[in-house]
Scaffold this motif. Structure first.
Motif, PDB file in Angstrom:
ATOM      1  N   PHE A 385       0.857  -1.186   0.000  1.00  0.00           N
ATOM      2  CA  PHE A 385       0.000   0.000   0.000  1.00  0.00           C
ATOM      3  C   PHE A 385       0.892   1.235   0.000  1.00  0.00           C
ATOM      4  CE2 PHE A 385       0.860  -0.633   4.485  1.00  0.00           C
ATOM      5  CZ  PHE A 385       1.090   0.660   4.936  1.00  0.00           C
ATOM      6  N   ALA A 386       0.316   2.381  -0.364  1.00  0.00           N
ATOM      7  CA  ALA A 386       1.051   3.646  -0.371  1.00  0.00           C
ATOM      8  C   ALA A 386       0.105   4.771   0.025  1.00  0.00           C
ATOM      9  CB  ALA A 386       1.657   3.925  -1.740  1.00  0.00           C
ATOM     10  N   THR A 387       0.638   5.692   0.846  1.00  0.00           N
ATOM     11  CA  THR A 387      -0.115   6.872   1.278  1.00  0.00           C
ATOM     12  C   THR A 387       0.728   8.116   0.999  1.00  0.00           C
ATOM     13  OG1 THR A 387      -1.193   5.646   3.059  1.00  0.00           O
ATOM     14  CG2 THR A 387      -1.191   8.028   3.250  1.00  0.00           C
ATOM     15  N   TYR A 388       0.081   9.153   0.536  1.00  0.00           N
ATOM     16  CA  TYR A 388       0.770  10.440   0.356  1.00  0.00           C
ATOM     17  C   TYR A 388       0.055  11.466   1.226  1.00  0.00           C
ATOM     18  CZ  TYR A 388       3.209  14.349  -1.773  1.00  0.00           C
ATOM     19  OH  TYR A 388       4.010  15.445  -1.971  1.00  0.00           O
ATOM     20  N   ALA A 398      -4.745  12.776   3.556  1.00  0.00           N
ATOM     21  CA  ALA A 398      -3.902  11.609   3.290  1.00  0.00           C
ATOM     22  C   ALA A 398      -4.654  10.593   2.436  1.00  0.00           C
ATOM     23  CB  ALA A 398      -3.444  10.978   4.598  1.00  0.00           C
ATOM     24  N   PRO A 399      -4.577  10.680   1.094  1.00  0.00           N
ATOM     25  CA  PRO A 399      -5.143   9.628   0.232  1.00  0.00           C
ATOM     26  C   PRO A 399      -4.276   8.366   0.300  1.00  0.00           C
ATOM     27  CG  PRO A 399      -4.042  11.301  -1.074  1.00  0.00           C
ATOM     28  CD  PRO A 399      -4.033  11.793   0.319  1.00  0.00           C
ATOM     29  N   ALA A 421      -9.068   1.946  -1.964  1.00  0.00           N
ATOM     30  CA  ALA A 421      -8.670   3.345  -1.934  1.00  0.00           C
ATOM     31  C   ALA A 421      -9.414   4.028  -0.800  1.00  0.00           C
ATOM     32  CB  ALA A 421      -8.967   4.035  -3.251  1.00  0.00           C
ATOM     33  N   GLU A 422      -8.729   4.985  -0.143  1.00  0.00           N
ATOM     34  CA  GLU A 422      -9.395   5.733   0.926  1.00  0.00           C
ATOM     35  C   GLU A 422      -8.836   7.136   0.989  1.00  0.00           C
ATOM     36  OE1 GLU A 422      -8.836   3.820   4.736  1.00  0.00           O
ATOM     37  OE2 GLU A 422      -7.140   5.069   5.249  1.00  0.00           O
ATOM     38  N   LEU A 423      -9.646   8.056   1.455  1.00  0.00           N
ATOM     39  CA  LEU A 423      -9.218   9.434   1.683  1.00  0.00           C
ATOM     40  C   LEU A 423      -9.478   9.749   3.148  1.00  0.00           C
ATOM     41  CD1 LEU A 423      -8.186  12.147   0.636  1.00  0.00           C
ATOM     42  CD2 LEU A 423     -10.562  12.761   0.146  1.00  0.00           C
ATOM     43  N   ARG A 424      -8.379  10.060   3.870  1.00  0.00           N
ATOM     44  CA  ARG A 424      -8.488  10.300   5.311  1.00  0.00           C
ATOM     45  C   ARG A 424      -8.203  11.773   5.564  1.00  0.00           C
ATOM     46  NH1 ARG A 424      -5.264   6.328   9.182  1.00  0.00           N
ATOM     47  NH2 ARG A 424      -6.783   4.965   8.181  1.00  0.00           N
TER      48      ARG A 424
END
Length: 424
Positions: A385-388, A398-399, A421-424
């Motif tokens: 997984f990857a978060t930016y 943080a998507p 996919a998630e948007l936090r």
């Protein structure tokens, strides 16, 4: 000048530094105990404090080893016996026509009524009687312990400019000096960085030469106390426990020459090290992890210390950087340390302030994850997984995206690929 300021100026005038008389026998009982009552936390450095005081008095104070007693981790009965024995020796010397001085130092646990030496105690009143009852012409008692200010009867003195302490002025014909590291309601604090208590650390530094305000080579009672007081106040004001106020009580009755140490004396067994102006310096034995020997403050007038020959590590602190380096001193050497002799280390910057403050921060977070299946009969699903993350002043966005592959317990060779996919 305030009334307290005038009184202290008078006392310091009485203690004008003159050479200590050669025919005065100096006796010392030095006590340190890390252990207190069962419910008191064990101290780390009280016994080391006692050793440091013992050494500086023996080497620079004119105290002969046969007239000194060092008690570490001893009980109250041992302390009483030592004081009585030393007083007997002093009485014999005085009867033979000699002049004598007695210094008693204690570092350890205490309350407003007693010193705590392990599970045993010695009442402050009894200790005062043993010191006052000595035949010595000058008696000095120094207590580096919590709530020890009860001895000086100084409780909640009004803070005054110049010299912030209340003074009980009684001047009979004998000579008695009481110093305490804290007031009657305060804790005496230790420092892991200094590897000792604040008060004793600055007392020893002062006796090694940092307290020699007039640079005449002698450190008097007044100079030593003023230095320890000022620096203890300054250093403890930065701690969680709060400011620690040393106290004193003088009954000096016309004594003139009360010199504690003579760090400026020429001696082929010691070295002298001078420090540059404008910064505070720690002198550490051996390497950077060794014991702290002494400190010279940024605003100290005298910047010279008398130390044993050997290898030392020096750490200077400036507003934006550290100065560090090693120095080796030979017997009788007089060395003036220069800033260019030391390595310059910039402080680590975690946050920029003012106009250069960053408004946005961002970064990538990657990893590998595994989870159980979402349905009955499925196997674990695992993958990267990857978060930016983008951090703004008011919010962080943080998507995140991830993939994983899992199997089926009842269908060999079958697989399920998932994308999330998630948007936090």
């Amino acid at each position: 000048m305030t009334r307290a300021g005038w009184i202290v100026a008078l006392v310091l005038g009485v203690l004008a530094p003159r050479a200590a008389r050669a025919d005065v026998d100096r006796f010392a009982v030095i006590i340190g105990s890390n252990a207190g009552d069962a419910d008191e936390q064990r101290l780390r450095y009280a016994e080391e404090d006692a050793r440091r005081v013992f050494e500086v008095l023996r080497e620079l104070g004119g105290f002969h080893p046969e007239n000194m007693v060092l008690l570490r981790a001893e009980d109250a009965d041992s302390v009483r016996r030592a004081l009585i024995t030393v007083n007997d020796r002093i009485r014999t010397r005085v009867a033979a026509g000699a002049q004598s001085e007695l210094l008693v130092y204690y570092s350890g646990h205490a309350d407003q009524g007693a010193l705590h030496l392990g599970r045993s105690t010695i009442e402050l009143e009894q200790l005062e009687q043993l010191v006052r009852g000595s035949s010595a012409g000058l008696r000095v008692l120094i207590l580096d312990a919590c709530r020890s200010g009860a001895l000086t009867r100084v409780k909640g003195g009004t803070i005054q400019p110049g010299f912030a302490i209340a003074l009980d002025q009684r001047m009979p014909s004998d000579g008695v000096v009481f110093w305490t590291a804290s007031s009657a309601s305060e804790n005496a604090q230790e420092s892991d960085a200094l590897r000792g208590s604040f008060f004793t650390h600055y007392l020893v530094s002062g006796l090694l030469g940092a307290a020699d305000r007039d640079a005449n080579g002698d450190v008097t009672l007044g100079e030593a106390y003023q230095y320890a007081y000022d620096n203890t106040l300054r250093a403890s004001s930065r701690t969680l426990s709060g400011t620690q106020h040393p106290t004193f009580h003088y009954e000096l009755g016309g004594r003139g020459d009360v010199v504690m140490t003579v760090p400026g004396r020429a001696d082929d067994q010691r070295a002298q090290l001078s420090f540059p102006d404008g910064k505070s310096y720690l002198l550490i034995q051996g390497g950077e992890d060794g014991a702290v020997v002494a400190e010279v403050g940024a605003h100290d007038r005298t910047r010279r210390l008398s130390v044993k020959p050997g290898r030392y590590f020096v750490r200077g602190r400036g507003p934006d950087f550290l100065l560090e380096g090693a120095v080796a001193l030979a017997p009788a050497e007089r060395r003036a340390l220069r800033e260019q002799d030391l390595d310059r280390l910039e402080y680590a910057r975690l946050v920029r302030k003012g106009r250069d403050e960053r408004r946005v921060a961002s970064g990538v977070h990657v990893g590998y994850a595994a989870r159980t299946s979402l349905w009955i009969g499925g196997g674990p699903c695992h993958g990267p997984f990857a978060t930016y993350a983008i951090a703004l002043p008011a919010v962080t966005v943080a998507p995140r995206v991830g993939v994983c592959r899992g199997g089926f317990a009842d269908v060999p060779g079958a697989a399920a690929d998932e994308l999330d996919a998630e948007l936090r």
